[in-house]
Motif scaffolding. Sequence first.
Motif, PDB file in Angstrom:
ATOM      1  N   PRO A 346       0.836  -1.199   0.000  1.00  8.70           N
ATOM      2  CA  PRO A 346       0.000   0.000   0.000  1.00  8.70           C
ATOM      3  C   PRO A 346       0.876   1.257   0.000  1.00  8.70           C
ATOM      4  CG  PRO A 346      -0.773  -1.577   1.646  1.00  8.70           C
ATOM      5  CD  PRO A 346       0.553  -2.079   1.154  1.00  8.70           C
ATOM      6  N   PHE A 347       0.305   2.369  -0.431  1.00  8.75           N
ATOM      7  CA  PHE A 347       1.073   3.612  -0.453  1.00  8.75           C
ATOM      8  C   PHE A 347       0.137   4.805  -0.331  1.00  8.75           C
ATOM      9  CE2 PHE A 347       0.197   2.398  -4.839  1.00  8.75           C
ATOM     10  CZ  PHE A 347      -0.252   3.569  -5.434  1.00  8.75           C
ATOM     11  N   SER A 384      -7.066  12.630  13.578  1.00  5.10           N
ATOM     12  CA  SER A 384      -7.337  11.390  14.313  1.00  5.10           C
ATOM     13  C   SER A 384      -6.032  10.792  14.838  1.00  5.10           C
ATOM     14  CB  SER A 384      -8.038  10.374  13.414  1.00  5.10           C
ATOM     15  OG  SER A 384      -9.189  10.918  12.812  1.00  5.10           O
ATOM     16  N   THR A 385      -6.157   9.954  15.846  1.00  2.26           N
ATOM     17  CA  THR A 385      -4.979   9.257  16.367  1.00  2.26           C
ATOM     18  C   THR A 385      -4.542   8.168  15.400  1.00  2.26           C
ATOM     19  OG1 THR A 385      -6.264   7.596  17.558  1.00  2.26           O
ATOM     20  CG2 THR A 385      -5.774   9.651  18.727  1.00  2.26           C
ATOM     21  N   LYS A 386      -3.320   7.715  15.558  1.00  2.00           N
ATOM     22  CA  LYS A 386      -2.826   6.643  14.689  1.00  2.00           C
ATOM     23  C   LYS A 386      -3.670   5.389  14.826  1.00  2.00           C
ATOM     24  CE  LYS A 386       0.451   3.742  15.517  1.00  2.00           C
ATOM     25  NZ  LYS A 386       1.690   2.994  15.758  1.00  2.00           N
ATOM     26  N   ASN A 387      -4.039   5.017  16.053  1.00  2.00           N
ATOM     27  CA  ASN A 387      -4.840   3.813  16.254  1.00  2.00           C
ATOM     28  C   ASN A 387      -6.206   3.929  15.600  1.00  2.00           C
ATOM     29  OD1 ASN A 387      -2.816   2.557  17.679  1.00  2.00           O
ATOM     30  ND2 ASN A 387      -3.618   3.111  19.692  1.00  2.00           N
ATOM     31  N   ALA A 388      -6.796   5.128  15.622  1.00  2.00           N
ATOM     32  CA  ALA A 388      -8.091   5.325  14.980  1.00  2.00           C
ATOM     33  C   ALA A 388      -7.976   5.166  13.474  1.00  2.00           C
ATOM     34  CB  ALA A 388      -8.653   6.696  15.341  1.00  2.00           C
ATOM     35  N   ILE A 389      -6.929   5.731  12.894  1.00  2.00           N
ATOM     36  CA  ILE A 389      -6.729   5.608  11.443  1.00  2.00           C
ATOM     37  C   ILE A 389      -6.505   4.150  11.052  1.00  2.00           C
ATOM     38  CG2 ILE A 389      -5.166   6.220   9.551  1.00  2.00           C
ATOM     39  CD1 ILE A 389      -4.706   8.906  11.002  1.00  2.00           C
ATOM     40  N   ILE A 390      -5.683   3.448  11.819  1.00  2.00           N
ATOM     41  CA  ILE A 390      -5.414   2.035  11.537  1.00  2.00           C
ATOM     42  C   ILE A 390      -6.703   1.222  11.637  1.00  2.00           C
ATOM     43  CG2 ILE A 390      -4.231  -0.027  12.395  1.00  2.00           C
ATOM     44  CD1 ILE A 390      -2.408   1.962  10.929  1.00  2.00           C
ATOM     45  N   TYR A 418       5.132   4.442   7.677  1.00  2.00           N
ATOM     46  CA  TYR A 418       5.692   3.093   7.604  1.00  2.00           C
ATOM     47  C   TYR A 418       4.604   2.043   7.840  1.00  2.00           C
ATOM     48  CZ  TYR A 418      10.727   3.797   7.113  1.00  2.00           C
ATOM     49  OH  TYR A 418      11.978   4.067   6.621  1.00  2.00           O
ATOM     50  N   GLU A 419       3.765   2.264   8.850  1.00  2.00           N
ATOM     51  CA  GLU A 419       2.764   1.255   9.188  1.00  2.00           C
ATOM     52  C   GLU A 419       1.675   1.149   8.120  1.00  2.00           C
ATOM     53  OE1 GLU A 419       0.403  -0.319  13.160  1.00  2.00           O
ATOM     54  OE2 GLU A 419       1.899   1.270  13.279  1.00  2.00           O
ATOM     55  N   LEU A 420       1.210   2.294   7.613  1.00  2.00           N
ATOM     56  CA  LEU A 420       0.188   2.257   6.563  1.00  2.00           C
ATOM     57  C   LEU A 420       0.714   1.558   5.319  1.00  2.00           C
ATOM     58  CD1 LEU A 420      -1.403   5.834   6.804  1.00  2.00           C
ATOM     59  CD2 LEU A 420      -2.402   3.674   7.563  1.00  2.00           C
ATOM     60  N   SER A 421       1.973   1.802   4.975  1.00  2.00           N
ATOM     61  CA  SER A 421       2.535   1.204   3.764  1.00  2.00           C
ATOM     62  C   SER A 421       2.915  -0.260   3.949  1.00  2.00           C
ATOM     63  CB  SER A 421       3.754   2.000   3.292  1.00  2.00           C
ATOM     64  OG  SER A 421       4.771   1.973   4.264  1.00  2.00           O
ATOM     65  N   GLN A 422       2.971  -0.733   5.188  1.00  2.00           N
ATOM     66  CA  GLN A 422       3.230  -2.156   5.423  1.00  2.00           C
ATOM     67  C   GLN A 422       1.987  -2.998   5.161  1.00  2.00           C
ATOM     68  OE1 GLN A 422       6.742  -2.252   5.401  1.00  2.00           O
ATOM     69  NE2 GLN A 422       6.223  -4.057   6.599  1.00  2.00           N
ATOM     70  N   GLY A 423       0.810  -2.402   5.315  1.00  2.00           N
ATOM     71  CA  GLY A 423      -0.419  -3.139   5.069  1.00  2.00           C
ATOM     72  C   GLY A 423      -0.864  -4.006   6.222  1.00  2.00           C
ATOM     73  N   GLU A 424      -0.227  -3.870   7.366  1.00  2.00           N
ATOM     74  CA  GLU A 424      -0.640  -4.649   8.528  1.00  2.00           C
ATOM     75  C   GLU A 424      -0.242  -3.937   9.806  1.00  2.00           C
ATOM     76  OE1 GLU A 424       1.237  -8.396   7.984  1.00  2.00           O
ATOM     77  OE2 GLU A 424       3.196  -7.710   8.636  1.00  2.00           O
ATOM     78  N   GLU A 425      -1.031  -4.181  10.846  1.00  2.00           N
ATOM     79  CA  GLU A 425      -0.799  -3.544  12.127  1.00  2.00           C
ATOM     80  C   GLU A 425       0.357  -4.217  12.844  1.00  2.00           C
ATOM     81  OE1 GLU A 425      -3.600  -2.202  15.938  1.00  2.00           O
ATOM     82  OE2 GLU A 425      -4.317  -3.663  14.460  1.00  2.00           O
ATOM     83  N   ARG A 426       1.051  -3.429  13.646  1.00  2.00           N
ATOM     84  CA  ARG A 426       2.132  -4.019  14.443  1.00  2.00           C
ATOM     85  C   ARG A 426       1.582  -5.054  15.410  1.00  2.00           C
ATOM     86  NH1 ARG A 426       5.295   0.574  17.398  1.00  2.00           N
ATOM     87  NH2 ARG A 426       3.166   1.261  17.803  1.00  2.00           N
ATOM     88  N   LEU A 463      13.192  11.277  12.251  1.00  2.00           N
ATOM     89  CA  LEU A 463      14.311  10.701  11.518  1.00  2.00           C
ATOM     90  C   LEU A 463      14.227  11.045  10.039  1.00  2.00           C
ATOM     91  CD1 LEU A 463      16.747   8.725  11.724  1.00  2.00           C
ATOM     92  CD2 LEU A 463      15.154   6.926  11.061  1.00  2.00           C
ATOM     93  N   LYS A 464      15.334  11.552   9.488  1.00  2.00           N
ATOM     94  CA  LYS A 464      15.393  11.833   8.059  1.00  2.00           C
ATOM     95  C   LYS A 464      15.752  10.534   7.354  1.00  2.00           C
ATOM     96  CE  LYS A 464      16.675  16.602   8.798  1.00  2.00           C
ATOM     97  NZ  LYS A 464      16.272  16.570  10.199  1.00  2.00           N
ATOM     98  N   SER A 465      14.790   9.976   6.639  1.00  2.48           N
ATOM     99  CA  SER A 465      14.998   8.668   6.045  1.00  2.48           C
ATOM    100  C   SER A 465      14.413   8.629   4.651  1.00  2.48           C
ATOM    101  CB  SER A 465      14.344   7.575   6.901  1.00  2.48           C
ATOM    102  OG  SER A 465      14.325   6.348   6.218  1.00  2.48           O
ATOM    103  N   ALA A 466      15.203   8.208   3.691  1.00 13.48           N
ATOM    104  CA  ALA A 466      14.692   8.065   2.328  1.00 13.48           C
ATOM    105  C   ALA A 466      13.640   6.981   2.259  1.00 13.48           C
ATOM    106  CB  ALA A 466      15.849   7.725   1.375  1.00 13.48           C
ATOM    107  N   GLY A 467      13.686   6.039   3.209  1.00 12.59           N
ATOM    108  CA  GLY A 467      12.699   4.966   3.218  1.00 12.59           C
ATOM    109  C   GLY A 467      11.281   5.463   3.369  1.00 12.59           C
TER     110      GLY A 467
END
Length: 773
Positions: A346-347, A384-390, A418-426, A463-467
């Motif tokens: 996902p992206f 919204s909070t991250k948990n609500a969005i997830i 990172y979490e949204l693009s992984q497609g699954e919750e931690r 964190l400055k990350s190209a990822g």
Amino acid sequence: MNEQEKQQNKLPEEHVNELSEEGFEQSVDTSSMETQDVTSEEADDASDEIDASSWESAMNDGLEESEPPPEEHDDFAEAMLEDAVSPSVPAPYAYPTVLALIDRMDAPTVLNPYTIQKEPITAAGLEAGEIYLIQDGQGNPVFQVRKEGVYRIVFEKDDYVVQHHPFCTCLYVERVREMNGTNLREYEVTYAVNQGYRQARILNKKLTEEGVEQLLSEGVVMFPTQANRATIAYYLMVSASQLHPRYRHDFVGWVLRDGITDRLSYTFAHAPGFLSYDHDTDEVVLKPSEISKKYEKAIDIKGDLSAYMEELTPLLEYDTIRLMMGAGVSSILLGYLRLTRPDLMPFLIHLHSNSSRGKTTAARLAVSMNGNPYQQPLSVSWVSTKNAIINLANRNYGLAMILDEASTFQGSMTNIIYELSQGEERLRLNGDMETRQGGDWSTVFLSTGEQGIRQNAMKKTELKSAGVSIRYLEFINLDFMPNAAIAEQVSRMIQSYHGHFGVTLAVYLLRQNPIKMSERFDERREQFRNQLPSSAYRDRATNMLSVVSLALELLAEAMPDTFDVARKSLHEGMTRIDEMLIDSFLEQTKDLDIALNAYHTIQELVIKNLNHFKIKGKTPDRTAIYGKVIKKGTHYEVAILRNIVQNWMTTDGYPSTTVLGREWRERGWIIGESDRNERRIRIFEEKEEELREKMTEKKVKKSEDSCYLFKIEEDILDEYISEMTVGELNPSGVTHSVFRKKPEIRSNGVHSTVKKKPKLETPPDEDEFEFDN
């Protein structure tokens, strides 16, 4: 029990006869029957609906009082049989778009009518003195329900006898709901209390213990023997088995199911139900199913398609309109491809511009391809909070979502991307310290904001990350709506028409060979790959670009022949859309060189803190010494204490200096030793041991300190060093400490060589030393 009591409690003859006439001798074990998807009449009020995600919380919310339900006069089994042979689609599923695209609708298949209670129990019937019989799986009468309570029926000496005392006060299962694809069932139990009736919802998995305890705590009276707890649970299970469940689905988008021929079957879930392809008849089939309450407002197909196309077609001359259509249906293609290609992640698609440029309207247009862009869970605010969005994204396998106004998000932008693009919750642990299964999704998120994603992350010194940057596409400062009049027209249009094209593309994909579709996607990836410069980010980029581009092209192919003008407009605009995708990604990634940005940061910080470096002929500010500067031909060698560099990089959000140091050395920006990136250099004299200990934060026996030795071109530092006076101390009112809480340097994307700056005697303005992080 004496003979007189037996005679009084003997099952009435007419009931025995009725059971015999209805097939009493048939043996029907409902527990072994295969679950089938069915529909039922919309007899209950929408407020009584409850989706699977809230079933568990509903049990804990207690029981609510309600009026006695009205008496039902229709025979439920007969009604279901009529539906099964009726060629028409029930009202809730009468979507013209779907009906025009599909080949067949599977009529509901009814279970054996003998397993359906002949006469549904009602509160009105009980109050009128009706007596109801409950049969087991073999058709034997096992319980009798009266206003006074529930009685067990036993078989004694060739007679069915009703026990003298009820084992509990009156209660019965009014309806059953079951989630498609799971064994999760909910019993809606009505029970008598305080001269009235209340309702409770109990999950089948909690029936034997917690469910019975819940009923007892709320007023159900049980004959005081421990065995009656199990009797109540058994009674509820048997009662539920005689009711036809209402089937529902609590997910949307693409799933894989085993077909009749044991071949993998692609299934697309939307408001009407399940769309699938019948390999035996070569038909796209709709199997009706209710959608859960979470989605019932958002997942909708609204308006007449022909009228919609009359308004939309003239707008297809605008690139951004076509681009947003592609962005909206890209989620459909992504969910489809990910069934067999889990490497496609996902992206996000971030629309970045100043206010009044139409970015929110454009995002809503994209999401309207699949449903109502004004309703959750398709419409979510970044506030919204991250948990609500997830939670709202959970079990969405192909319908695009809006995340509006990124600047309002209070959490870590890096973490949620990172979490949204992984497609699954931690993964998390439950109360028993066991791993709890997290949610998952497979979709595209349309994000909006007046700042870019990276700028929002930088505000929080993340964190400055190209990822992070290669997990989203960003369109910057486009006129997403060509003008205000068109923006207003689009807003009215998507409120009147939505949900058509996502289903249109899904039906088209069901008719295609999945292998051929995957090959076609690979071809599109190769085309983009050949047009992008070689980099570590190219492969991830081509995945996102190809999904959007190919989805728009497939949508044009999927449109009915009556819309050939729109189809032609989409096809003719594909080259321009591909150019926009490439240009936007190149603009987005031009400054993803983290090592280069960090090197520029070092240069800027050296300039701002020159008076804390030992330089030949200059007297440093001995309150803090960061290193020393030595002229070497056409460049300077700047030795900086290792812990100072680490602190600078950490404070400004860069990754590990170990990673940066390796790249700096490979590119010739630092001079290391044979086996490491640092060098041991003598910075302090013997009389400076106290200062040395303060700066290095440790006691060192050797005379040299571990430093990073940077090479900086002379034209960058010459001007500033020459302007320093002999013996100059720190300018009045200016303090520079490496141990700062917030960055003193701000980013603006500048990579060029540092130009002339004011003399260091005057405190420098922060904005004059901007650099890109």
